[in-house]
Every structure is written in structure tokens, then in C-alpha cells.
Write an enzyme that holds these catalytic residues in place. Structure first.
Site, mmCIF file in Angstrom:
data_model
loop_
_atom_site.group_PDB
_atom_site.id
_atom_site.type_symbol
_atom_site.label_atom_id
_atom_site.label_comp_id
_atom_site.label_asym_id
_atom_site.label_seq_id
_atom_site.Cartn_x
_atom_site.Cartn_y
_atom_site.Cartn_z
ATOM 1 N N ASN A 16 -18.057 28.322 -22.075
ATOM 2 C CA ASN A 16 -18.513 27.109 -21.512
ATOM 3 C C ASN A 16 -18.583 27.218 -19.844
ATOM 4 O O ASN A 16 -17.338 27.552 -19.313
ATOM 5 C CB ASN A 16 -17.875 25.717 -21.985
ATOM 6 C CG ASN A 16 -18.251 25.370 -23.351
ATOM 7 O OD1 ASN A 16 -19.275 25.897 -23.926
ATOM 8 N ND2 ASN A 16 -17.388 24.960 -24.141
ATOM 9 N N LYS A 33 -18.862 30.383 -28.570
ATOM 10 C CA LYS A 33 -19.053 29.722 -27.154
ATOM 11 C C LYS A 33 -18.363 30.208 -25.821
ATOM 12 O O LYS A 33 -17.273 30.460 -25.713
ATOM 13 C CB LYS A 33 -18.847 27.999 -26.968
ATOM 14 C CG LYS A 33 -19.658 27.195 -28.096
ATOM 15 C CD LYS A 33 -21.096 27.142 -27.464
ATOM 16 C CE LYS A 33 -21.232 26.018 -26.351
ATOM 17 N NZ LYS A 33 -20.509 24.585 -26.739
ATOM 18 N N ASN A 69 -2.153 -2.778 13.360
ATOM 19 C CA ASN A 69 -3.432 -2.672 13.088
ATOM 20 C C ASN A 69 -3.972 -1.313 13.743
ATOM 21 O O ASN A 69 -4.779 -0.514 13.357
ATOM 22 C CB ASN A 69 -4.433 -3.943 13.698
ATOM 23 C CG ASN A 69 -3.990 -5.220 13.093
ATOM 24 O OD1 ASN A 69 -3.638 -4.983 11.546
ATOM 25 N ND2 ASN A 69 -4.285 -6.356 13.254
ATOM 26 N N THR A 93 -40.665 25.276 -8.875
ATOM 27 C CA THR A 93 -40.933 24.074 -8.621
ATOM 28 C C THR A 93 -41.282 23.094 -9.876
ATOM 29 O O THR A 93 -41.782 23.666 -10.805
ATOM 30 C CB THR A 93 -42.108 23.855 -7.594
ATOM 31 O OG1 THR A 93 -43.368 24.121 -8.148
ATOM 32 C CG2 THR A 93 -41.952 24.738 -6.393
ATOM 33 N N HIS A 94 -40.623 22.023 -9.763
ATOM 34 C CA HIS A 94 -40.898 20.917 -10.953
ATOM 35 C C HIS A 94 -40.367 21.550 -12.412
ATOM 36 O O HIS A 94 -40.787 21.568 -13.569
ATOM 37 C CB HIS A 94 -42.172 20.707 -11.197
ATOM 38 C CG HIS A 94 -43.265 20.100 -10.191
ATOM 39 N ND1 HIS A 94 -43.071 18.899 -9.830
ATOM 40 C CD2 HIS A 94 -43.694 20.835 -9.218
ATOM 41 C CE1 HIS A 94 -43.970 18.919 -8.740
ATOM 42 N NE2 HIS A 94 -44.369 20.125 -8.326
ATOM 43 N N GLU A 102 -19.784 22.181 -14.395
ATOM 44 C CA GLU A 102 -19.714 20.984 -14.872
ATOM 45 C C GLU A 102 -18.903 20.090 -14.201
ATOM 46 O O GLU A 102 -19.400 18.777 -14.002
ATOM 47 C CB GLU A 102 -19.857 21.047 -16.524
ATOM 48 C CG GLU A 102 -20.885 21.721 -17.183
ATOM 49 C CD GLU A 102 -20.653 21.870 -18.434
ATOM 50 O OE1 GLU A 102 -21.685 22.498 -19.124
ATOM 51 O OE2 GLU A 102 -19.620 21.586 -19.090
ATOM 52 N N SER A 115 -14.698 27.001 -26.812
ATOM 53 C CA SER A 115 -14.737 25.725 -27.622
ATOM 54 C C SER A 115 -13.805 25.893 -28.553
ATOM 55 O O SER A 115 -13.225 26.943 -29.077
ATOM 56 C CB SER A 115 -16.171 25.736 -28.307
ATOM 57 O OG SER A 115 -16.054 24.869 -29.381
ATOM 58 N N SER A 117 0.896 -1.315 0.096
ATOM 59 C CA SER A 117 -0.020 -0.078 0.028
ATOM 60 C C SER A 117 0.874 1.351 0.086
ATOM 61 O O SER A 117 0.580 2.356 0.100
ATOM 62 C CB SER A 117 -0.956 -0.113 1.108
ATOM 63 O OG SER A 117 -0.271 -0.407 2.323
ATOM 64 N N LYS A 137 -8.360 3.611 2.316
ATOM 65 C CA LYS A 137 -7.257 4.733 2.236
ATOM 66 C C LYS A 137 -7.658 5.572 0.791
ATOM 67 O O LYS A 137 -8.009 6.835 0.865
ATOM 68 C CB LYS A 137 -5.762 4.400 2.119
ATOM 69 C CG LYS A 137 -5.588 4.042 3.682
ATOM 70 C CD LYS A 137 -4.215 3.321 3.722
ATOM 71 C CE LYS A 137 -4.404 2.653 5.097
ATOM 72 N NZ LYS A 137 -5.121 1.633 5.110
ATOM 73 N N TYR A 175 -9.289 -7.141 12.572
ATOM 74 C CA TYR A 175 -8.768 -6.516 11.254
ATOM 75 C C TYR A 175 -8.598 -7.727 10.230
ATOM 76 O O TYR A 175 -8.235 -8.635 10.405
ATOM 77 C CB TYR A 175 -7.417 -5.796 11.731
ATOM 78 C CG TYR A 175 -6.664 -5.332 10.383
ATOM 79 C CD1 TYR A 175 -6.651 -4.027 9.979
ATOM 80 C CD2 TYR A 175 -5.841 -6.349 9.621
ATOM 81 C CE1 TYR A 175 -6.060 -3.631 8.790
ATOM 82 C CE2 TYR A 175 -5.298 -5.885 8.311
ATOM 83 C CZ TYR A 175 -5.454 -4.518 8.092
ATOM 84 O OH TYR A 175 -4.803 -4.086 6.916
ATOM 85 N N GLN A 194 -7.411 -2.283 4.055
ATOM 86 C CA GLN A 194 -6.151 -1.462 3.245
ATOM 87 C C GLN A 194 -6.974 -0.613 2.242
ATOM 88 O O GLN A 194 -6.405 0.297 1.733
ATOM 89 C CB GLN A 194 -4.852 -2.446 2.674
ATOM 90 C CG GLN A 194 -4.156 -1.648 2.237
ATOM 91 C CD GLN A 194 -3.013 -2.501 1.914
ATOM 92 O OE1 GLN A 194 -2.099 -2.832 2.983
ATOM 93 N NE2 GLN A 194 -2.570 -2.977 0.779
HETATM 94 N N1 ARG Z 1 -1.214 -1.632 5.100
HETATM 95 C C1 ARG Z 1 -2.114 -2.072 6.069
HETATM 96 C C2 ARG Z 1 -3.571 -1.420 6.114
HETATM 97 O O1 ARG Z 1 -3.466 -0.287 5.510
HETATM 98 C C3 ARG Z 1 -1.593 -1.761 7.504
HETATM 99 C C4 ARG Z 1 -2.133 -2.751 8.574
HETATM 100 C C5 ARG Z 1 -1.836 -4.043 8.273
HETATM 101 N N2 ARG Z 1 -2.025 -5.101 9.283
HETATM 102 C C6 ARG Z 1 -1.847 -6.147 9.176
HETATM 103 N N3 ARG Z 1 -2.464 -6.978 10.135
HETATM 104 N N4 ARG Z 1 -1.491 -7.025 7.906
HETATM 105 O O2 ARG Z 1 -4.409 -1.827 6.423
#
Ligand code: ARG
Length: 459
Positions: A285, A283, A110, A155-156, A290, A277, A23, A325, A317, A322
Site C-alpha cells: 500500500n 497488497k 501583547n 487531461t481530464h 495517502e 495489509s 496557553s 498558535k 489585542y 491566543q
Molecule cells: N497567552 C497570550 C496569547 O497567546 C499572551 C498575550 C496575552 N495578552 C493579554 N492581554 N491577555 O495571546
């Protein structure tokens, strides 16, 4: 490169799986939070005498040196480290040697990752609060100078009743206020420390969870170690609150897109926020609204992704987490860039066409309710008045005229209670002025609204 993990493994990972598992390419965004988390943890281990003072100090200094290196552009977390947590630990060991290997005492990745993302989200929420206030203020400023500017209300998507432009814009200020309140609530739950939950069960090492929580500015700690590492509900709450911000931004975007069309002509785009454009020279825009409207889907998608990610995941966990993120990173980036762009658009990208706005409200039947209410004031039951006005509308449509073009004798044919003063009630300014019920668009009420926000924003 040797992995940090135990000697239990004989063989190395398949290179593809190594990459698949990693990661670091995205969680390196958490570097400062990870360093702060580790610094707090190391200090705590020193305080509880798990580490000697000099060991704790050495670790803290090492981590601070990494921070400086990073901030000065001399260190960038990257593969082959699997993730930001291993990366920092590896770097620390290479920097200070054996003592660095003591940092991970009494914790797990974790609780560490859970701490990092909470710290990161807390900071993001604080930044977003400022951006939402900026947008509210820019809307408020235009509202303040347009209390008596009228705009057709719909409205509408059909002309309904005229409104004060200020009232219309302040509706968005209210929506964004609720968005701020939602973020505040989310923040209070985000601001809870999971650190010390370790892998899932707590630890036999003598730790002080309240100390690390206080060091990191957390308001409280998770009471149950399993819970602390098993949920991403706070990420979902964050993205959910963000999705609602996007819905509000998307709504105002859509209105702006309509307002600047030739058909509406309620406003025009200045050159600061409009694009041309490549083919059609005439144009101009509305790319900004948008794009904001278009980006809304990403955030809704992230919400769905996170909800699905946590579904059916057993305690505690699991690596599924992961995947929390990228959705939260992209959500924060998307909503902050949209908030900034919208604020710029409101501040310098949009000019209301006041003349067209006032001509529009004088050129339709949006005063029909007022015609009915005129009769109601003369004791005619509302439903009867409503039917009478329906007939008048039909008559006017056939003759291609408006109420104001009817002679008083024509009015009287529809109902004897009509008199000369009816023309006053039909004037758009009087129509809007008369909506004096609390929270309505009547100028007295709008002035109250303006005063309320004026006190809040002190502009
Ligand atoms: N890179 C992992 C995550 O973002 C970190 C935690 C990993 N924990 C484990 N027990 N493998 O979740």
C-alpha cells in the site's frame, strides 16, 4: 500559586476557567523565542538607562541560565503558569529576586507574544526552505536521468499527449519554486518587529525599538503601535503559503498513488516506503502519499480557522489571538513532515517502470494531434485535418487497431496528402521530440530546463 497580575483581584480563578484561559500547554514551544525577546528587551533597558547596567546584566544572566537549564532538560515550562511569558518571568524572579520584577518594564505580553511568534515563524520558514529545496533536488535528479523516458500525459484523466518524464517531474520543481518564492515574501513581512508597541499605545518608558529589532535580527519595525499588536495577517500568510505547498504535495501524491496501481503500473513502490495489509498478503500500500494527501485537509482547516479568528476582531489585542498558535504550530509540523516523507519517497521509495511507460505511449491515440499536424504541414487547414483524424480514430476503434497499423492506402482514403513518412511522425519519441515550442516537452526544450535547474542546484 499567586498570579503575577495586580492586587485588583480578591478571588482566585475558577479552576476550570484557569485551565481554559491558559496557553502554557502549547505556547511553551515558544520558550527560546521568548527568552531571546526578553534578553533583547533587558539589554535595551540597560542601554537606555531605564535599568542600571548591573540590573540589566543580572536579568540577562538570569534569562541565559534559564535557557541553559531548559536546553539541558532541567526546566520545563508547565502549569500553573498561565503562559510561557508569565512562566519565564516567574522563573526569573524566583532565580534572581527583586531585580527580575523589572524585566516587564515598558512592554506588554501583547507585543511580547507578537515578537515571539514572528521569531518562531521566521525560523520555521528558514527550515522549510531547506526541506523544499531537498524535495526539488530529489525530483530533479530523477528528471535528469529521464529526459528521454516517455510517460502518457493526461487531461481530464484521459490520455492526451505523451510527455518526457523529466518534463513532467520538472513541473513539480517549478511549483515548489513558487512555493519558495511565496515563503520568501511572507518571511519579509514576518521579519518586522512589534516589540515596543507595548499593550497597544506605545509607552512613556524610554525604550529603543530599533535596538531590540536589530538585536533580534528584524529587518524593520511596525510603524503603528496599534497595528503591531492587532493583526495576525502574517500567520494567515504563512498558513496560506503552506496550504499551497500541501496542494502541490497532494497532487504529486495522487499521481504516485495512481502510478503504482496494477492498472497504471507506471512505477512501483520499494519496500522502504510501502506497507502491507493485515489481511491481504498480496497488497503493497502507498501509505506515504495517502497520508500526505490526507494531511492536506488539516492545513486547509488551519487556514480557515485563522481567517475566521481575525474576522471582526476590533482593535487592538483580543484574547482570540491566543488561538493563532496551535494552527501555525501544527501547520509547520505537518508540512515539514510531509516534505521530508515525500523526499524520502522520491529518493528511495519509488521506481519507475520504464518499459511499461514506453509501452503505454505506444498503445494509444495520444499521437492524434500529430496526425492532424502532419496534414497541416502539407497545407491542409487545421480544422479540416482535425475532422479527418476524427474519422480515422473512429475507423481504428471499430477495427480495434492503432494508427500505426493502418496501411498507407487506408490512410490515403481519408486524405490524399498522407504519405509513407507519416509513420515516422506517429512514433512516440518523434511525437515528443517535435514539441519544440518554448516550455514544451520537446527534448531540446527539456534539456534547456535541465540545464537551468542544474545551474541552480549544482548537482
Ligand atoms: N497567552 C497570550 C496569547 O497567546 C499572551 C498575550 C496575552 N495578552 C493579554 N492581554 N491577555 O495571546
Amino acid at each position: 500559586m499567586a498570579k503575577v497580575w495586580s492586587k485588583r483581584f480578591d478571588n482566585t480563578l475558577n479552576p476550570f476557567i484557569e485551565k481554559f484561559n491558559a496557553s502554557i500547554s502549547f505556547d511553551r514551544k515558544l520558550i527560546l523565542e521568548d527568552l531571546d525577546c526578553s534578553i533583547a528587551h533587558a539589554k535595551m533597558l540597560g542601554k537606555t538607562k531605564v535599568l542600571s547596567n548591573s540590573e540589566a546584566l543580572r536579568i540577562v544572566k538570569g534569562l541565559e541560565a534559564i535557557k541553559v537549564d531548559y536546553l539541558e532538560g532541567n526546566f520545563s515550562p508547565s502549569p500553573p503558569s498561565e503562559d510561557i511569558h508569565y512562566c519565564i518571568e516567574e522563573k526569573l524572579i524566583s532565580l534572581i529576586g527583586e531585580t527580575g520584577k523589572k524585566l516587564h518594564t515598558g512592554r506588554s505580553r501583547n507585543d511580547q507574544v507578537g515578537t515571539d511568534i514572528r521569531l518562531w515563524l521566521r525560523k520555521e520558514i528558514d527550515n522549510l526552505e531547506i526541506l523544499i529545496i531537498d524535495l526539488q533536488k530529489s525530483l530533479f535528479k530523477i528528471a535528469k536521468s529521464n529526459i528521454y523516458t516517455l510517460i502518457p500525459g493526461y487531461t481530464h484523466m484521459q490520455r492526451a499527449q505523451p510527455l518526457s518524464l523529466a518534463h513532467h517531474l520538472l513541473a513539480y520543481v517549478e511549483m515548489f519554486q513558487r512555493d519558495r518564492e511565496r515563503f520568501k515574501e511572507v518571511r519579509s513581512r514576518v521579519n518586522t518587529s512589534p516589540l515596543g508597541a507595548a499593550a497597544l499605545a506605545g509607552t512613556k518608558i524610554k525604550i529603543d525599538r530599533n535596538y531590540t529589532a536589530a538585536e533580534l535580527g528584524f529587518e524593520k519595525i511596525y510603524k503603528n503601535s496599534i497595528d503591531a499588536v492587532s493583526d495576525r495577517d502574517f500567520c494567515i500568510e504563512f498558513v496560506s503559503a503552506s496550504a499551497l505547498v500541501m496542494s502541490h504535495l497532494s497532487k504529486i501524491s495522487e499521481e504516485i498513488i495512481l502510478w503504482v496501481t496494477d492498472e497504471f503500473s507506471f512505477a512501483k513502490l520499494t519496500d522502504k516506503c510501502a506497507t502491507g495489509s493485515s489481511l491481504m498478503p498480496q497488497k503493497k500500500n502507498p501509505d506515504v502519499p495517502e497520508l500526505v494527501r490526507g494531511k492536506t485537509g488539516r492545513v486547509y482547516g488551519h487556514l480557515q480557522a485563522l481567517l475566521t479568528m481575525v474576522k471582526g476582531v476590533p482593535l487592538a489585542y483580543n484574547k482570540d489571538f491566543q488561538e493563532d498558535k496551535e494552527p501555525i504550530f501544527d501547520t509547520a509540523e505537518t508540512i515539514s513532515s510531509c516534505l521530508k516523507a515525500m523526499t524520502i519517497l522520491i529518493n528511495e521509495g519509488l521506481e519507475f517502470n520504464i518499459k511499461n511507460l514506453s509501452d503505454s505511449v505506444d498503445d494509444d491515440f495520444s499521437n492524434a494531434t500529430d496526425l492532424a499536424d502532419y496534414l497541416v504541414a502539407k497545407q491542409v487547414p487545421f480544422r479540416t485535418a482535425y475532422q479527418v483524424v476524427g474519422e480515422i480514430v473512429k475507423y481504428c476503434l471499430e477495427k480495434k487497431i492503432l494508427f500505426k497499423n493502418l496501411k498507407i492506402d487506408e490512410f490515403k482514403k481519408f486524405h490524399p496528402e498522407f504519405d509513407d513518412d507519416v509513420y515516422l511522425d506517429l512514433q512516440p519519441l518523434n511525437v515528443v521530440k517535435s514539441r519544440t515550442s518554448e516550455g514544451g516537452t520537446g527534448f531540446i526544450q527539456v534539456e534547456k530546463e535541465i540545464n537551468y535547474w542544474q545551474k541552480k542546484f549544482k548537482l
